[in-house]
Design a protein around this motif. Structure first.
Motif, PDB file in Angstrom:
ATOM      1  N   MET A   1      22.367 -10.345  -6.055  1.00 18.20           N
ATOM      2  CA  MET A   1      22.132  -9.029  -5.497  1.00 18.20           C
ATOM      3  C   MET A   1      20.621  -8.802  -5.370  1.00 18.20           C
ATOM      4  O   MET A   1      19.852  -9.140  -6.244  1.00 18.20           O
ATOM      5  N   SER A   2      20.204  -8.252  -4.286  1.00 18.24           N
ATOM      6  CA  SER A   2      18.796  -7.971  -4.054  1.00 18.24           C
ATOM      7  C   SER A   2      18.299  -6.876  -4.975  1.00 18.24           C
ATOM      8  O   SER A   2      19.039  -5.975  -5.353  1.00 18.24           O
ATOM      9  N   HIS A   3      17.015  -6.989  -5.324  1.00 22.82           N
ATOM     10  CA  HIS A   3      16.394  -5.975  -6.170  1.00 22.82           C
ATOM     11  C   HIS A   3      14.894  -5.974  -5.929  1.00 22.82           C
ATOM     12  O   HIS A   3      14.343  -6.907  -5.349  1.00 22.82           O
ATOM     13  N   PHE A   4      14.246  -4.924  -6.370  1.00 24.82           N
ATOM     14  CA  PHE A   4      12.798  -4.830  -6.240  1.00 24.82           C
ATOM     15  C   PHE A   4      12.124  -5.501  -7.424  1.00 24.82           C
ATOM     16  O   PHE A   4      12.509  -5.299  -8.563  1.00 24.82           O
ATOM     17  N   SER A   5      11.095  -6.272  -7.132  1.00 28.07           N
ATOM     18  CA  SER A   5      10.234  -6.830  -8.172  1.00 28.07           C
ATOM     19  C   SER A   5       8.997  -5.954  -8.232  1.00 28.07           C
ATOM     20  O   SER A   5       8.515  -5.468  -7.210  1.00 28.07           O
ATOM     21  N   GLN A   6       8.500  -5.730  -9.434  1.00 27.47           N
ATOM     22  CA  GLN A   6       7.268  -4.967  -9.602  1.00 27.47           C
ATOM     23  C   GLN A   6       6.229  -5.905 -10.182  1.00 27.47           C
ATOM     24  O   GLN A   6       6.410  -6.444 -11.268  1.00 27.47           O
ATOM     25  N   ILE A   7       5.145  -6.099  -9.439  1.00 27.28           N
ATOM     26  CA  ILE A   7       4.109  -7.053  -9.808  1.00 27.28           C
ATOM     27  C   ILE A   7       2.834  -6.295 -10.139  1.00 27.28           C
ATOM     28  O   ILE A   7       2.292  -5.580  -9.297  1.00 27.28           O
ATOM     29  N   LYS A   8       2.366  -6.463 -11.366  1.00 24.72           N
ATOM     30  CA  LYS A   8       1.160  -5.777 -11.821  1.00 24.72           C
ATOM     31  C   LYS A   8      -0.054  -6.294 -11.061  1.00 24.72           C
ATOM     32  O   LYS A   8      -0.174  -7.493 -10.805  1.00 24.72           O
ATOM     33  N   THR A   9      -0.934  -5.375 -10.693  1.00 27.86           N
ATOM     34  CA  THR A   9      -2.199  -5.744 -10.057  1.00 27.86           C
ATOM     35  C   THR A   9      -3.336  -5.133 -10.868  1.00 27.86           C
ATOM     36  O   THR A   9      -3.099  -4.423 -11.845  1.00 27.86           O
ATOM     37  N   LYS A  10      -4.552  -5.382 -10.441  1.00 31.76           N
ATOM     38  CA  LYS A  10      -5.718  -4.746 -11.055  1.00 31.76           C
ATOM     39  C   LYS A  10      -6.321  -3.728 -10.093  1.00 31.76           C
ATOM     40  O   LYS A  10      -7.463  -3.338 -10.233  1.00 31.76           O
ATOM     41  N   LEU A  11      -5.534  -3.315  -9.114  1.00 29.68           N
ATOM     42  CA  LEU A  11      -5.996  -2.385  -8.096  1.00 29.68           C
ATOM     43  C   LEU A  11      -5.868  -0.959  -8.614  1.00 29.68           C
ATOM     44  O   LEU A  11      -4.786  -0.555  -9.022  1.00 29.68           O
ATOM     45  N   LYS A  12      -6.974  -0.206  -8.574  1.00 29.70           N
ATOM     46  CA  LYS A  12      -6.973   1.144  -9.153  1.00 29.70           C
ATOM     47  C   LYS A  12      -7.372   2.236  -8.176  1.00 29.70           C
ATOM     48  O   LYS A  12      -6.997   3.377  -8.360  1.00 29.70           O
ATOM     49  N   CYS A  13      -8.150   1.914  -7.176  1.00 36.25           N
ATOM     50  CA  CYS A  13      -8.695   2.910  -6.256  1.00 36.25           C
ATOM     51  C   CYS A  13      -7.848   2.979  -4.981  1.00 36.25           C
ATOM     52  O   CYS A  13      -7.803   2.014  -4.206  1.00 36.25           O
ATOM     53  N   LYS A  14      -7.199   4.114  -4.776  1.00 37.01           N
ATOM     54  CA  LYS A  14      -6.305   4.267  -3.630  1.00 37.01           C
ATOM     55  C   LYS A  14      -7.055   4.103  -2.309  1.00 37.01           C
ATOM     56  O   LYS A  14      -6.579   3.427  -1.402  1.00 37.01           O
ATOM     57  N   GLU A  15      -8.235   4.704  -2.199  1.00 35.02           N
ATOM     58  CA  GLU A  15      -9.007   4.624  -0.965  1.00 35.02           C
ATOM     59  C   GLU A  15      -9.349   3.177  -0.617  1.00 35.02           C
ATOM     60  O   GLU A  15      -9.182   2.747   0.525  1.00 35.02           O
ATOM     61  N   SER A  16      -9.806   2.407  -1.586  1.00 31.09           N
ATOM     62  CA  SER A  16     -10.147   1.002  -1.350  1.00 31.09           C
ATOM     63  C   SER A  16      -8.906   0.181  -1.031  1.00 31.09           C
ATOM     64  O   SER A  16      -8.951  -0.729  -0.196  1.00 31.09           O
ATOM     65  N   LEU A  17      -7.791   0.495  -1.667  1.00 30.26           N
ATOM     66  CA  LEU A  17      -6.532  -0.209  -1.403  1.00 30.26           C
ATOM     67  C   LEU A  17      -6.074   0.038   0.032  1.00 30.26           C
ATOM     68  O   LEU A  17      -5.708  -0.902   0.747  1.00 30.26           O
ATOM     69  N   VAL A  18      -6.125   1.279   0.478  1.00 33.49           N
ATOM     70  CA  VAL A  18      -5.709   1.607   1.851  1.00 33.49           C
ATOM     71  C   VAL A  18      -6.625   0.917   2.859  1.00 33.49           C
ATOM     72  O   VAL A  18      -6.153   0.320   3.834  1.00 33.49           O
ATOM     73  N   LYS A  19      -7.946   0.958   2.624  1.00 34.36           N
ATOM     74  CA  LYS A  19      -8.886   0.274   3.526  1.00 34.36           C
ATOM     75  C   LYS A  19      -8.608  -1.225   3.571  1.00 34.36           C
ATOM     76  O   LYS A  19      -8.637  -1.839   4.640  1.00 34.36           O
ATOM     77  N   ALA A  20      -8.349  -1.826   2.411  1.00 36.86           N
ATOM     78  CA  ALA A  20      -8.068  -3.262   2.356  1.00 36.86           C
ATOM     79  C   ALA A  20      -6.798  -3.601   3.133  1.00 36.86           C
ATOM     80  O   ALA A  20      -6.777  -4.560   3.909  1.00 36.86           O
ATOM     81  N   LEU A  21      -5.758  -2.818   2.941  1.00 38.00           N
ATOM     82  CA  LEU A  21      -4.503  -3.060   3.670  1.00 38.00           C
ATOM     83  C   LEU A  21      -4.713  -2.912   5.170  1.00 38.00           C
ATOM     84  O   LEU A  21      -4.217  -3.729   5.955  1.00 38.00           O
ATOM     85  N   ASN A  22      -5.458  -1.875   5.586  1.00 39.17           N
ATOM     86  CA  ASN A  22      -5.746  -1.683   7.013  1.00 39.17           C
ATOM     87  C   ASN A  22      -6.548  -2.857   7.565  1.00 39.17           C
ATOM     88  O   ASN A  22      -6.247  -3.351   8.658  1.00 39.17           O
ATOM     89  N   THR A  23      -7.553  -3.318   6.837  1.00 40.59           N
ATOM     90  CA  THR A  23      -8.380  -4.433   7.278  1.00 40.59           C
ATOM     91  C   THR A  23      -7.538  -5.698   7.444  1.00 40.59           C
ATOM     92  O   THR A  23      -7.777  -6.500   8.348  1.00 40.59           O
ATOM     93  N   LEU A  24      -6.542  -5.853   6.594  1.00 39.87           N
ATOM     94  CA  LEU A  24      -5.653  -7.020   6.688  1.00 39.87           C
ATOM     95  C   LEU A  24      -4.574  -6.841   7.761  1.00 39.87           C
ATOM     96  O   LEU A  24      -3.707  -7.694   7.917  1.00 39.87           O
ATOM     97  N   GLY A  25      -4.619  -5.715   8.469  1.00 36.51           N
ATOM     98  CA  GLY A  25      -3.711  -5.511   9.598  1.00 36.51           C
ATOM     99  C   GLY A  25      -2.426  -4.763   9.287  1.00 36.51           C
ATOM    100  O   GLY A  25      -1.493  -4.785  10.099  1.00 36.51           O
TER     101      GLY A  25
END
Length: 130
Positions: free
Chosen positions: A1-25
């Motif tokens: 059965m499918s399920h969500f995996s939760q993977i810990k990151t070291k990402l803390k800043c929402k603004e930088s995360l959004v910019k990084a995701l946008n830059t990656l397309g």
């Protein structure tokens, strides 16, 4: 059965995360409920996410440890790279965005950015002293 995996990151800043995701397309949606594909069937979980880049890939804020977790349904992962490679690329771009933001706050300008053959990135910043 499918399920969500939760993977810990070291990402803390929402603004930088959004910019990084946008830059990656990736187009980022805010405050989304992720759903396992075919999730309308009984028993498929839903997860609240602060940010999402697909119906089954997003990021959830973890208050206890003060970071974001990547939440993804790995069985249906359909990005062009494997999960770990995605995290590696995202972490690198996040670091670049965080450095750019921090240096700009301190009055520096990014003069140029170079990506080396080995995958490392070099940022040259400068600031005028008056």
């Amino acid at each position: 059965m499918s399920h969500f995996s939760q993977i810990k990151t070291k990402l803390k800043c929402k603004e930088s995360l959004v910019k990084a995701l946008n830059t990656l397309g990736h187009e980022v949606e805010h405050n989304v409920q992720l759903e396992v594909r075919g999730g309308h069937a009984i028993g498929h979980p839903k997860v609240d996410a602060c940010l999402a880049i697909a119906p089954d890939i997003g990021f959830k804020w973890c208050d206890r440890s003060d970071h974001y977790k990547l939440v993804a349904e790995e069985d249906t992962w359909d990005l062009d790279v494997p999960v770990q490679r995605f995290i590696d690329k995202l972490s690198q771009q996040y670091a670049i965005e965080k450095i750019k933001t921090t240096t700009a706050e301190d009055g520096f300008n990014v003069e140029h950015q170079t990506k080396n053959i080995d995958g490392t990135v070099e940022l040259v910043v400068s600031r005028w002293n008056y």
